[in-house]
Write a protein that holds these residues in place. Structure first.
Motif, PDB file in Angstrom:
ATOM      1  N   TYR A  63       7.161   4.281  -3.065  1.00  0.00           N
ATOM      2  CA  TYR A  63       6.628   3.827  -1.933  1.00  0.00           C
ATOM      3  C   TYR A  63       5.039   4.154  -1.816  1.00  0.00           C
ATOM      4  N   LEU A  64       4.879   5.439  -1.824  1.00  0.00           N
ATOM      5  CA  LEU A  64       3.664   6.044  -1.808  1.00  0.00           C
ATOM      6  C   LEU A  64       2.489   5.363  -2.920  1.00  0.00           C
ATOM      7  N   MET A  65       3.127   5.128  -4.049  1.00  0.00           N
ATOM      8  CA  MET A  65       2.480   4.405  -5.273  1.00  0.00           C
ATOM      9  C   MET A  65       2.292   2.918  -4.774  1.00  0.00           C
ATOM     10  N   PHE A  66       3.144   2.376  -4.372  1.00  0.00           N
ATOM     11  CA  PHE A  66       3.389   0.870  -4.055  1.00  0.00           C
ATOM     12  C   PHE A  66       2.168   0.395  -3.011  1.00  0.00           C
ATOM     13  N   PHE A  67       2.062   1.261  -1.777  1.00  0.00           N
ATOM     14  CA  PHE A  67       1.051   1.145  -0.880  1.00  0.00           C
ATOM     15  C   PHE A  67      -0.154   2.206  -1.112  1.00  0.00           C
ATOM     16  N   ASN A  68      -0.440   2.880  -1.904  1.00  0.00           N
ATOM     17  CA  ASN A  68      -1.038   3.735  -2.245  1.00  0.00           C
ATOM     18  C   ASN A  68      -1.525   4.564  -0.949  1.00  0.00           C
ATOM     19  N   ILE A  69      -0.595   5.176  -0.762  1.00  0.00           N
ATOM     20  CA  ILE A  69      -0.526   6.152   0.605  1.00  0.00           C
ATOM     21  C   ILE A  69      -1.031   7.547   0.258  1.00  0.00           C
ATOM     22  N   ASP A  70      -0.513   8.000  -0.799  1.00  0.00           N
ATOM     23  CA  ASP A  70      -0.864   9.462  -1.225  1.00  0.00           C
ATOM     24  C   ASP A  70      -1.929   9.339  -2.566  1.00  0.00           C
ATOM     25  N   PRO A  71      -3.255   9.816  -2.064  1.00  0.00           N
ATOM     26  CA  PRO A  71      -4.256   9.875  -3.221  1.00  0.00           C
ATOM     27  C   PRO A  71      -4.033  10.725  -4.389  1.00  0.00           C
ATOM     28  N   SER A  72      -3.152  11.443  -4.213  1.00  0.00           N
ATOM     29  CA  SER A  72      -2.652  12.540  -5.549  1.00  0.00           C
ATOM     30  C   SER A  72      -2.023  11.652  -6.680  1.00  0.00           C
ATOM     31  N   LEU A  73      -1.420  10.493  -6.050  1.00  0.00           N
ATOM     32  CA  LEU A  73      -0.689   9.301  -7.086  1.00  0.00           C
ATOM     33  C   LEU A  73      -1.337   8.425  -7.463  1.00  0.00           C
ATOM     34  N   PRO A  74      -1.174   7.744  -8.410  1.00  0.00           N
ATOM     35  CA  PRO A  74      -1.928   6.799  -8.957  1.00  0.00           C
ATOM     36  C   PRO A  74      -1.511   5.446  -7.866  1.00  0.00           C
ATOM     37  N   ASP A  75      -2.584   4.445  -7.696  1.00  0.00           N
ATOM     38  CA  ASP A  75      -2.392   3.303  -6.818  1.00  0.00           C
ATOM     39  C   ASP A  75      -1.844   2.370  -7.673  1.00  0.00           C
ATOM     40  N   ALA A  76      -0.546   1.922  -7.502  1.00  0.00           N
ATOM     41  CA  ALA A  76      -0.047   0.972  -8.229  1.00  0.00           C
ATOM     42  C   ALA A  76      -0.423  -0.484  -8.152  1.00  0.00           C
ATOM     43  N   GLN A  77      -1.460  -0.658  -7.060  1.00  0.00           N
ATOM     44  CA  GLN A  77      -1.875  -1.938  -6.799  1.00  0.00           C
ATOM     45  C   GLN A  77      -0.943  -2.933  -6.178  1.00  0.00           C
ATOM     46  N   CYS A  78       0.312  -2.680  -5.976  1.00  0.00           N
ATOM     47  CA  CYS A  78       1.249  -3.641  -5.547  1.00  0.00           C
ATOM     48  C   CYS A  78       1.269  -4.347  -4.067  1.00  0.00           C
ATOM     49  N   GLY A  79       0.560  -3.397  -3.457  1.00  0.00           N
ATOM     50  CA  GLY A  79       0.549  -3.781  -1.810  1.00  0.00           C
ATOM     51  C   GLY A  79      -0.249  -5.091  -1.543  1.00  0.00           C
ATOM     52  N   HIS A  80      -1.211  -5.125  -2.398  1.00  0.00           N
ATOM     53  CA  HIS A  80      -2.242  -6.253  -2.086  1.00  0.00           C
ATOM     54  C   HIS A  80      -1.852  -7.532  -1.965  1.00  0.00           C
ATOM     55  N   CYS A  81      -0.898  -7.880  -3.087  1.00  0.00           N
ATOM     56  CA  CYS A  81      -0.261  -9.275  -2.996  1.00  0.00           C
ATOM     57  C   CYS A  81       1.246  -9.302  -2.376  1.00  0.00           C
TER      58      CYS A  81
END
Lengths: 245, 305
Positions: B165-183
């Motif tokens: 969830y954190l990566m999907f929406f890029n909520i936690d900067p210590s984890l990679p941004d999976a870029q999913c939430g844009h689309c």
């Protein structure tokens, strides 16, 4: 050309111009246009950027809010919120820009125009589900869950970081959050005549907008702890927007 | 929307009377058990395989700015008119469908109840489309998934789901941004925009094998762009993408992690994400929290015949 002066984002009291039903009215048409170094900005064309870099834009858009005509200390509300999309991949469309037509404007002479860039804090508390599909604020693509904020503007494209003709770095500079909302005012005489249309150009020069912005090191800004570059963008509105009739 | 309108629309949705040989209904390509998809890479019509896979109809009533993969329909009423006359999908004519409905032993009564017509001649394609659209707008999911319950504060996600969830929406900067939430933004887990997600390689804006949105708008930079489908219930909607090229969810995640194929208008969010296998697994775990199996068994959506 008249500059657009950023205002402090604080509440202040101004008068209100009433519009009675029997008052004569005209139309104000705003033509928002993206330019780069003064020339119409066509997406998917390449332009010189910082140093040896080249830049190509693929998407340009922004929320424009609280449009008001100014007359002395009084204002006339025109439009609450508009999504202005300046992504045009052909020159004719880029030259024409995005047209916003505002009918039923009370006739008279005005001193200028005010508007905000982004989503005002009162509306930014809401979410897309709070709005009907006709509203720009219903667009989930302009809401960023992690920030609890609308996306105020999108500047996307690709960068040739080495100056060798290869666009090797995609970038997406999205602004958002209450702290990055900016409002401004342009002082320019505007005359609205009965039954007639007054045209105004609002030019946004992306070369000026990205002045000092280090895209190469910050190709995306989706972390609230890393807003240094998008703060530069919103602070550049004052030097990148010009108005003309 | 009315109860009678929805009831009629549901019957029309499941009735192959809309097709030329009475073998294909809307439900042929939009099966409730598969979250209103059909499990095929390209859908089966009366005259062969269509060009693209079927999109899930979950929450379709909340979509606008174009429907179908390429956005060709402005609304559900328009959308409902297209498949019957598509030469591959149903290969029928609306003129003939109208005759069949008017001469049917039951439908005239259904149309009268739904729309108050006083003569069978009042039955036409537009009322049929309105009825189908009413039914489609009832296919709603957004309450029963683990994700929805998590958002409402009713449950905690498992650690791997939460990391995803954190990566999907890029909520936690210590984890990679999976870029999913844009689309695939909440709550629809989709957006009404169109994206080139790196499925097709093209040296310019004009050489995409399937131009998608660009074929509809005529705008070159729209070529290669498609509507992002909802990710709700995606465990039931394989295969994935407009051409069904990915059979499994790990293949999908690998595609996005790789950055996809190059083209001038590939989304800025598509690049090599440098995700570990563990992080990919966490994203998959989160995606599965979007499952609402009650939609698949809801009697209100079942075949009424």
């Amino acid at each position: 050309m008249r500059p657009f002066i950023l205002l402090a984002v604080t509440a202040f009291v101004v008068g209100f111009i009433s519009c009675k039903e029997d008052n004569p009215e005209g139309t104000l048409t705003l033509h928002f246009k993206a330019v780069y170094d003064g020339q119409p900005l066509q997406t998917f064309t390449t332009h010189p950027f910082e140093g040896i870099q080249q830049i190509q834009f693929t998407h340009l858009s922004m929320m424009v809010a609280d449009l008001q005509l100014v007359k002395g200390s009084a204002v006339k509300d025109l439009d609450d919120i508009e999504l202005v999309d300046l992504s045009f991949d052909n020159l004719a469309a880029a030259e024409a820009g995005y047209t916003l037509t505002i009918p039923n404007v009370a006739t008279g002479s005005y001193d200028g125009i005010k508007f905000g860039l982004g989503v005002p804090p009162d509306l930014n508390q809401k979410k897309p589900a709070d709005f009907s599909s006709g509203s720009p604020l219903s667009k989930t693509g302009y809401y960023w869950v992690a920030w609890n904020s609308y996306i105020f503007s999108k500047t996307e494209g690709r960068l040739d970081t080495l100056g060798n003709g290869t666009l090797d770095l995609g970038f997406a500079m999205h602004t958002g959050s209450d702290a990055l909302y900016r409002a401004g005012q342009g002082t320019i005489p505007i005359v609205i005549e009965e039954g007639k249309t007054t045209n105004m150009n609002v030019l946004l020069d992306y070369k000026d907008l990205l002045q000092g912005v280090d895209i190469k090191s910050h190709p995306q800004n989706h972390t609230q702890s890393d807003t240094s570059e998008i703060v530069k963008i919103v602070n550049n509105y004052g030097t990148s927007i010009t108005l003309s009739l | 929307m009315t109860v009678d309108g929805i009831r009629l629309g549901r019957k029309l949705f499941y009735d192959p009377i809309l097709s030329v040989d009475s073998t294909v209904s809307c439900a042929t390509c939009h099966q409730q058990a598969l979250s209103f998809t059909d499990g095929l890479d390209r859908s089966q019509g009366v005259a062969g395989m269509t060009r693209r896979g079927s999109l899930s109809l979950i929450n379709v009533g909340f979509h606008y700015d174009g429907l179908f993969w390429d956005g060709r329909s402005p609304n559900l009423e328009h959308l409902s008119l297209i498949p019957p006359e598509d030469p591959i999908e149903m290969a029928e004519t609306w003129d003939n469908v109208e005759l069949k409905l008017r001469n049917h032993p039951v439908y005239p009564t259904d149309f009268r109840q739904a729309f108050g017509i006083d003569n069978v001649s009042g039955i036409d394609r537009h009322l049929a489309a309105k009825a189908i659209s009413q039914f489609l707008r009832t296919i709603v999911s957004g309450h029963n998934s683990r994700y929805d319950r998590f958002v409402r504060g009713e449950i905690f996600l498992e650690e791997n789901e939460f990391n995803g969830y954190l990566m999907f929406f890029n909520i936690d900067p210590s984890l990679p941004d999976a870029q999913c939430g844009h689309c695939h933004n909440a709550p629809l887990m989709a957006t009404n925009d169109y994206f080139n997600n790196g499925l097709q390689e093209s040296p310019d804006l004009y050489s995409f094998p399937d131009p998608g949105l660009g074929a509809i708008t005529g705008i070159a930079s729209d070529n290669g762009r498609f509507k992002p489908p909802t990710l709700r219930n995606l465990v039931f909607t394989a295969p994935y993408m407009h051409d069904g090229r990915f059979k499994t969810l790990p293949e999908v995640v690998d595609h996005y992690a790789s950055g996809g194929k190059e083209s001038p208008n590939k989304s800025s969010f598509m690049f090599n994400l440098v995700l570990t296998e563990s992080q990919k697994a966490d994203i998959l775990a989160f995606l599965l929290t979007l499952t609402d199996s009650t939609t698949l068994t809801n009697p209100a959506f079942k075949n009424p015949f």
